[in-house]
Design an enzyme around this catalytic site. Structure first.
Site, short mmCIF file in Angstrom:
data_model
loop_
_atom_site.label_atom_id
_atom_site.label_comp_id
_atom_site.label_asym_id
_atom_site.label_seq_id
_atom_site.Cartn_x
_atom_site.Cartn_y
_atom_site.Cartn_z
N ASN A 271 0.71 -1.20 -0.13
CA ASN A 271 -0.01 0.04 0.03
C ASN A 271 0.74 1.22 0.13
O ASN A 271 0.50 2.30 -0.69
CB ASN A 271 -0.98 0.05 1.15
N LYS B 145 12.25 -7.88 0.84
CA LYS B 145 11.30 -8.60 0.17
C LYS B 145 10.19 -7.59 -0.08
O LYS B 145 9.17 -7.62 0.76
CB LYS B 145 10.98 -9.82 0.78
N SER C 96 -0.20 -8.14 7.72
CA SER C 96 -1.42 -8.66 8.15
C SER C 96 -0.86 -9.46 9.67
O SER C 96 0.41 -9.75 9.80
CB SER C 96 -2.17 -9.57 7.53
N CYS D 206 -3.02 1.02 7.24
CA CYS D 206 -3.16 0.07 8.34
C CYS D 206 -3.92 0.92 9.62
O CYS D 206 -4.15 0.25 10.57
CB CYS D 206 -1.98 -0.50 8.66
N GLU E 61 8.90 1.85 14.68
CA GLU E 61 9.64 2.39 13.46
C GLU E 61 9.39 4.14 13.81
O GLU E 61 8.60 4.73 14.46
CB GLU E 61 8.95 2.03 12.14
#
Length: 352
Positions: free
Chosen positions: A24, A47, A103, A158, A333
């Site tokens: 997203n 990844k 998720s 999210c 983060e």
């Protein structure tokens, strides 16, 4: 400490980091992890999601042109054998740290892989953000906050508001004003200057939004705006939707919709609103609107989330810690997240 002894605490890079990101925000999801990892002195293996590999490859090329040595930033793209790749990126002994956004289901799977070697992890998993409007709120401001929180990126974030809880005395006013704003949206091609909202990522996303809409309607919800697929626009477009009188037993209350669906539910008291807001296994973000400073502090402290927006519809900022509680993950983060990519070593010196 003993006489003649001294102690020093060292911070050292943890080592090679696996970075696994969603689709997203394909550049931002990588860079918010990558920046801290590189600053700590780590090398990384990235990844990206199979839906958005090109952004990751472009970032790697930019890094190469900027002079970052080869082998510091490595990118793996794939659309097949995903479980096997993820397992290798978590279990390989070369990897010392894993940073994942996605998720809750996948987060638990990766945590299981990492547990075998007790690797350090940062997990930013799913959310189910409440958006509470109290009777003392500035309703116009709350509507704009709901637009910013719920319909950003067509609801595919999210930290999107997933359950809008409105105090009964201001419910009708808020619902009418929100519906009016949403009805003005223009859904279409992102290259058209008139377009305000674009498509969802794929057919499964459309199916989930429509399933949540139909489930809520079957339990008594009323459609104020939208509520349908926009097949004439394209196969991946869904009308921005506002539903009123949504029952808490609806799927949209327990599952993250990840689409342009705003569900409205009434509440009577502050305690009831907080109780409903916290009735979820995840806790990433939460929002509320109130002009009572006492209530602002009470509710901010009571919400079981990692980030709170009080009278604002956005909580993400590069300088602020980003992350959740409960099954939304652990670690942070942004802010001081460099510590997530370092080890703490104590050195004791004697004979001085």
């Amino acid at each position: 400490m003993q006489a003649g002894a001294r102690g020093v605490v060292l911070k050292q890079p943890i080592g090679v980091v696996s970075i696994l990101t969603p689709w997203n925000f394909p550049s931002a999801m990588i860079t918010r992890k990558l920046g801290a990892a590189l600053a700590a002195g780590c090398t990384v293996v990235v990844k990206p999601a199979p839906e958005t590999p090109l952004s990751a490859l472009a970032l790697a090329e930019i890094a190469n042109r900027a002079g970052i040595p080869k082998g510091v930033i490595n990118v793996i793209t794939a659309s097949k054998n995903m479980p096997e790749i993820a397992k290798e990126m978590c279990e390989n002994p070369i990897i010392k740290k894993i940073s994942f956004t996605g998720s809750t289901r996948i987060a638990k799977l990766l945590a299981g892989y990492a547990a075998g070697t007790l690797k350090k992890m940062t997990i930013e998993a799913g959310g189910n953000a409440p958006f509470i409007v109290f009777d003392d709120a500035d309703i116009d401001q709350a509507v704009e906050g709901a637009i910013a929180s719920k319909f950003r990126n067509s609801g595919q974030t999210c930290v999107c508001a997933n359950r809008l809880l409105i105090q009964s005395s201001v419910y009708a006013d808020f619902a009418a004003k929100l519906a009016a704003r949403v009805s003005s949206f223009v859904v279409g091609d992102g290259f058209d200057e008139k377009t305000t909202h674009g498509p969802l990522i794929h057919a499964k996303a459309i199916d989930k939004v429509d399933a949540h809409v139909q489930d809520a309607i079957s339990k008594g919800a009323k459609v104020l705006v939208g509520g349908e697929r926009l097949k004439d626009v394209g196969p991946a477009f869904y009308a921005p939707t506002v539903l009123s009188e949504v029952d808490p037993s609806s799927q949209s209350f327990s599952e993250e919709t990840f689409g342009p669906l705003a569900t409205l539910t009434k509440f009577e008291t502050e305690d009831e609103a907080v109780r409903i807001a916290n009735q979820t296994e995840v806790g990433l973000a939460g929002y509320f609107y109130s002009r009572d400073i006492g209530r602002v502090w009470r509710v901010a402290e009571k919400l079981e989330v990692g980030m709170v927006g009080a009278n604002i519809g956005a909580v993400s900022a590069a300088y602020a810690p980003f992350g959740g509680v409960k099954e939304s993950g652990y670690g942070r983060e942004g802010g001081h997240s460099i510590d997530e990519f370092m080890i703490t070593k104590f050195v004791s010196f004697g004979g001085l």
